[in-house]
Each structure stands twice: as structure tokens, then as C-alpha cells.
Design a protein around this motif. Structure first.
Motif, PDB file in Angstrom:
ATOM      1  N   GLY B 143       0.850  -1.191   0.000  1.00  0.00           N
ATOM      2  CA  GLY B 143       0.000   0.000   0.000  1.00  0.00           C
ATOM      3  C   GLY B 143       0.883   1.238   0.000  1.00  0.00           C
ATOM      4  O   GLY B 143       2.090   1.148  -0.227  1.00  0.00           O
ATOM      5  N   HIS B 167      -4.433   7.570   0.888  1.00  0.00           N
ATOM      6  CA  HIS B 167      -5.852   7.673   0.535  1.00  0.00           C
ATOM      7  C   HIS B 167      -6.272   9.065   0.111  1.00  0.00           C
ATOM      8  O   HIS B 167      -7.464   9.384   0.102  1.00  0.00           O
ATOM      9  N   CYS B 178     -10.165   1.120  -4.288  1.00  0.00           N
ATOM     10  CA  CYS B 178      -9.102   1.012  -3.279  1.00  0.00           C
ATOM     11  C   CYS B 178      -9.622   0.124  -2.138  1.00  0.00           C
ATOM     12  O   CYS B 178     -10.833   0.016  -1.925  1.00  0.00           O
ATOM     13  N   THR B 183     -12.442   5.217  -4.314  1.00  0.00           N
ATOM     14  CA  THR B 183     -11.797   4.930  -5.597  1.00  0.00           C
ATOM     15  C   THR B 183     -10.781   6.025  -5.904  1.00  0.00           C
ATOM     16  O   THR B 183     -10.888   7.132  -5.396  1.00  0.00           O
ATOM     17  N   CYS B 185      -7.645   6.415  -5.105  1.00  0.00           N
ATOM     18  CA  CYS B 185      -6.670   6.824  -4.092  1.00  0.00           C
ATOM     19  C   CYS B 185      -5.246   6.723  -4.643  1.00  0.00           C
ATOM     20  O   CYS B 185      -4.966   5.910  -5.528  1.00  0.00           O
ATOM     21  N   GLU B 187      -2.850   5.283  -3.432  1.00  0.00           N
ATOM     22  CA  GLU B 187      -2.425   3.886  -3.293  1.00  0.00           C
ATOM     23  C   GLU B 187      -2.732   3.036  -4.529  1.00  0.00           C
ATOM     24  O   GLU B 187      -2.005   2.088  -4.825  1.00  0.00           O
ATOM     25  N   THR B 188      -3.785   3.385  -5.266  1.00  0.00           N
ATOM     26  CA  THR B 188      -4.137   2.598  -6.458  1.00  0.00           C
ATOM     27  C   THR B 188      -3.207   2.911  -7.632  1.00  0.00           C
ATOM     28  O   THR B 188      -3.286   2.261  -8.679  1.00  0.00           O
ATOM     29  N   GLY B 194      -0.201  -0.901  -7.191  1.00  0.00           N
ATOM     30  CA  GLY B 194      -0.783   0.145  -8.029  1.00  0.00           C
ATOM     31  C   GLY B 194       0.000   0.339  -9.316  1.00  0.00           C
ATOM     32  O   GLY B 194      -0.579   0.485 -10.397  1.00  0.00           O
TER      33      GLY B 194
END
Lengths: 320, 320
Positions: B143, B167, B178, B183, B185, B187-188, B194
Motif C-alpha cells: 500500500g 488515501h 481502493c 476509488t 486513491c 495507493e491505487t 498500483g
């Protein structure tokens, strides 16, 4: 003759200097303002401040020894520990020892802060903040300013530039130019002038909108027209609150505030702003961050800065 | 027999608990790990920690009275003042009095922090942070985690959720889902997973890319292929570093850190990551914010958490 103690709060702006005599409990005993003398790179400003304070306390029959200290806000980047101003462009100051100069002139302890930070502090003490340990203040005026209280302390950062919420990038590419030299800053969308800019862009393709009748167009006109269901105005407000709500949520995911206080001229729109703003915030904030945060409108208006100045004196002398 | 003083650092993870005996100067005298027992909602974890510390100091011939305190990191949301864990999903803990339980079992003062915050503290003490008063730590692993030091103190926020850099929303609409439920974020896009996700999206239309040979595809494969001028990989890294650099700049415009420390597995890419990242940061950060901040790669690896634990004990007891 008063034997009580008082703080002096001073909020230096580009047009006027606001001042107040404040009790330790945060009651304003007297407040007034003087014009800001910008001549010769603002060299007279500090002398004028000293002069007007001395005259005022004389008239109020407050002895010099009853003044515990002076808290000053200046619009610029500064070192709040030393009271040294790196730059306050609107005043003409560069590398200016504001704190020690005023201390020398008055004989009182002087503490200095950025004006937006000081307003956040005042609002937290006597306004909507309710002495939160974790507060995010966002001021939507001509620009977008900010102040952050974290762990009960104002956040200044490495060189006095913390809290510059107005300059987080919300349009990564092709955004409107900002006064700071970058493009696509939050300020280009969510300030009073930013909201008007966004609306004008939309009006190019919407000659029929009732907004076209407003010359010059203001942010208030747009909120008013949205209340009358003008579709362009509604679109503008949806877009602006979505961008602003996301930006605040992004900050809040890192700061986790308990209070988010919205001030400045645009905040006078009240619920027309707050309701869509909170909706956007809730969409983009983490669940625990949403749960922790309440939104409030700033209530102190122009008094926030001078009250923040008084509070700063109180806090700094207590911590000594 | 040792007559010196020691701190114990404990870093609880979902698979192992890492521990260390640390001197007041920050030298690790001994470090070790035990498996994390997740059975029955992690009810044995704290007992196992007590047990292994007692065995270790016995073997090292450190008397119980020479241990000054224990600093524990846990992966979740918690109140660092009371040591109460609101939730640590990966351990099975909800509303668990970690601090007071371990204190009761061991007889030592116990201090508790979020694990990402603790790693930031350790890196600031003995790693790349160099005791900065204003530090932003970003961990790019499975993450994206974060930790913030502001005014010399860790930032926890209103309910222990501060520092959740992973986030912040970087794709306002239509972003990838996420783990947090939102959605788009950071992190993605910028975590190891990611980066792979972004690459896989691009590979759909680029069957010729050398990346297709890597099964399973990892973030390292993408950095390696970019070094060999694979165009898809270069595009992925440009996109990822631009998004990450903008996000860090946005945080930095509010926090104004002097150190930005990048850690986690992805940071092993070194300059292939840091050079484009700094370029993007410089594009989106305010001038004074750029001037104040240096970028560093985290150097302590798995030791950051336990060293942060030791430092937390030192700081909290000093401030008492």
C-alpha cells in the motif's frame, strides 16, 4: 485606572492595520484600525503601530505595565520563533526584523505570526473552533488561505510556508494561471475571483444564462442565481464545491482534524456552500476522517486576527 | 550483568512481530522477531510479546530494572496518548487496551503508536530524517503509508487517522477501487500493486512490450524495463511519478517539511524513482516549499519501526 492585564492584538493588512485591546478571557475591550502606510517599503508601519497603541492605552487609562504583550499578524512568510519576516510582498518588507523592532520600540514582549495562521488561532480560541487540538481553517476570499492547528499548535513548517492550502494543485495540466506562478491551484477555482473565472468560462457557451445580466459578475451573484435554479450557476457551484471538498478531504486524510472552519467572503453563502461542500468532502475522505470532522462557518470575521494575536501572547508566555 | 539503560522497540505486523533492545543513543543491541499469532482475534499477541522480551533480556543478562520502557507500533487506528487501539483489522483487534495490558503484564511504561508513524519517527531519529522538526515520510509498499512530524511531534489527528497519504484522491472520477472503499486513491497508482495495475492497463493496447514477458509482473520489472527504454514502462513511470510528485507537493504546500523521506519496497528503485519524482514535485510545489525540502530514500528498512519505538519511549519520558 485599570489594574487588570491586557493583550494587544495587531493584524497588519495591505490597506489597514487592525488592532484590539483584549482581556485574558478573550473579550475585546476596544478595537480600532489605522491605514497601512506603504510608502518607502512600509518603513513607517511599525512606528505607526507603536504610536497608535500608546495613544489608545493612554486614552483607556491602561498603564503600560498592564499590557502583557503584543501579538502581531503579517501577510507573508516569517519565522514565528524569532519574529523575523522573510517576505511580506504586499507591505514591501523583505528580511525585516518585525518582532524585535516592535519589542524595542514598545518595551513589551512581541510575538509574530502569519496573518492567516493568526486568524485560524483566533477562530479556534473564541470562534467556531472551540479550542480544537486539530483544526483546519480555510479562508475563501480574493485568494484561498489556510491555517492548521495540529497537536494543539499552529503549524509553521520549515520556512514559514505551512498552511498554503490555496496552492495545492487541483488541475494537473492546463489549469488557469495562479498569482503564485503555478497553474491550476485551488485558488484559481475556489476563491471569490476563481468562482467568477469558472463561471465566465461556462458563460461563453451559455449566452441565455441569467448570470450574463450581472456586470461586474461576483461570486455572490452566482450563489444567488443558483438559488433561483439558474443551470449554469448550479453547474459552477457543483464543480467548485466538488474540487474544494476533494482538496479539503485530501488535506484531512493527512491532518485528521476535528474542526474544519470555512471563512472569508465566500463563506457568507452559508448552506448553499456548506451542504454541497460537505457532500463532496464525504465522498473523498476516509470513513474515520469523516467521522472525526465537523464543518463550521467562521464567525469572528475581521476580529479573528486580533483575537488570534492576543491568544498567541497568552500561549507563548504560558509556555515559557 | 548490564547496569546500562535500554529501551525495547516492538513493531507488530500481520505476519511477524519485530523487536529490538536499543540503547539511549539509538544503537540496536539485539533484534529478533517472532510470528504473529492471529488465532482468536490476536488474543495471544501481547502475551507472546511479553514472553519473548522477558526471555531475551534474561539471556542478555539485562536486569528488568534496566529497561526504561517499551515503545510499540501497531498497524491500525489508535489513541497514542492512552495506548488504546480502536481497530487493527489485520490483527483482529477492535477496541483493545494494548498499552495498559502490556504495561500490566510487564511492569514497564508502555507507549503505543501507529506502525507507519513509528517508522517515520525511527527514520527521523537514526535514518534519513536527521531529526527534522518537519518531516513527511511516504512508504511505497503493498500500500502507500505515511507519517508526519510537525513542530517536532508526530501528527496523530483527532482519532488517530492522520498521515493517511495513501488515501488522498488522485483520480477524482472513475479511478480504480481502493481497499479503503473509495476509488482513485494514491495507493491505487503509486503502491507496488498500483504501479503493476497501471502497467497492466497500458499493456492491453501494447502487446509488443517487453513487459509482457514478466509473469507475474512486479513493480521492479517495470523499473528494470524502463531502464532498458521500454516505452510502456517509461510511460508508466512518468505517470506514476507525476501523480505521486503532485500529491507530495500538495501535502508539502500545507506541511512545509524540510525532509521528505521515501521508503518501502518501491523506493529500492533509487534514482529511477527519485529523479522524475523530484521533477514532478518541483512542478507542483510552491517556490518556498521547494526550497525548504530535500528528498531522501529511507535507509533503516525493517529497523525503522523498532528504533521509532525506542525513540518514542525516550521522548515521552523526557517530556513527563
Amino acid at each position: 485606572m485599570h489594574t487588570d492585564s491586557f493583550y494587544i492584538g495587531v493584524d497588519i493588512g495591505g490597506t489597514t492595520v487592525k488592532l484590539a485591546v483584549v482581556t485574558p478571557e478573550g473579550t475585546i475591550k476596544d478595537k480600532w484600525e489605522i491605514p497601512t502606510d506603504l510608502k518607502n517599503k512600509g518603513e513607517r508601519i511599525v512606528h505607526d503601530i507603536k504610536q497608535t497603541i500608546f495613544e489608545k492605552i493612554d486614552r483607556l487609562e491602561i498603564p503600560k505595565t498592564s499590557v502583557i504583550g503584543v501579538g502581531v499578524g503579517a501577510p507573508g512568510f516569517l519565522d514565528s520563533i524569532s519574529g523575523f519576516v522573510y517576505e511580506a510582498i504586499n507591505l514591501g518588507w523583505i528580511d525585516y526584523s518585525l518582532g524585535s523592532d516592535l519589542e524595542e520600540m514598545t518595551g513589551w514582549p512581541v510575538f509574530v505570526e502569519n496573518d492567516a495562521n493568526l486568524a485560524a488561532l483566533g477562530e479556534n480560541w473564541k470562534g467556531s473552533g472551540e479550542n480544537s487540538n486539530d483544526l483546519l481553517a480555510v479562508t475563501l476570499g480574493t485568494g484561498v488561505g489556510g491555517g492548521v492547528v495540529a497537536n494543539g499548535e499552529l503549524l509553521n513548517g520549515a520556512n514559514g510556508t505551512a498552511g498554503e492550502i490555496g496552492h495545492i494543485t487541483v488541475v494537473p495540466d492546463g489549469g488557469a494561471p495562479c498569482n503564485c506562478g503555478k497553474t491550476g491551484c485551488l485558488e484559481t477555482v475556489a476563491s471569490a475571483t476563481g468562482i467568477v473565472r469558472v463561471a465566465k468560462e461556462k458563460l461563453v457557451d451559455n449566452q441565455a444564462s441569467s448570470l450574463n445580466a450581472s456586470v461586474p459578475l461576483t461570486a455572490k451573484d452566482i450563489f444567488d442565481a443558483a438559488a433561483e435554479n439558474d443551470p449554469v450557476s448550479e453547474e459552477v457551484i457543483t464543480y467548485v464545491t466538488n474540487v474544494l471538498g476533494m482538496s479539503i478531504a485530501n488535506m484531512a486524510n493527512v491532518l485528521n482534524p476535528s474542526k474544519i472552519v470555512i471563512g472569508g467572503g465566500v463563506s457568507k453563502a452559508g448552506d448553499s456552500l456548506l451542504i454541497p461542500l460537505r457532500k463532496a468532502f464525504d465522498k473523498y475522505a476516509l470513513k474515520r476522517v469523516r467521522e472525526a470532522a465537523t464543518f463550521e462557518v467562521a464567525v469572528l470575521g475581521n476580529d479573528a486576527g486580533v483575537l488570534g494575536g492576543a491568544y498567541m501572547v497568552k500561549k507563548r508566555l504560558e509556555n515559557k
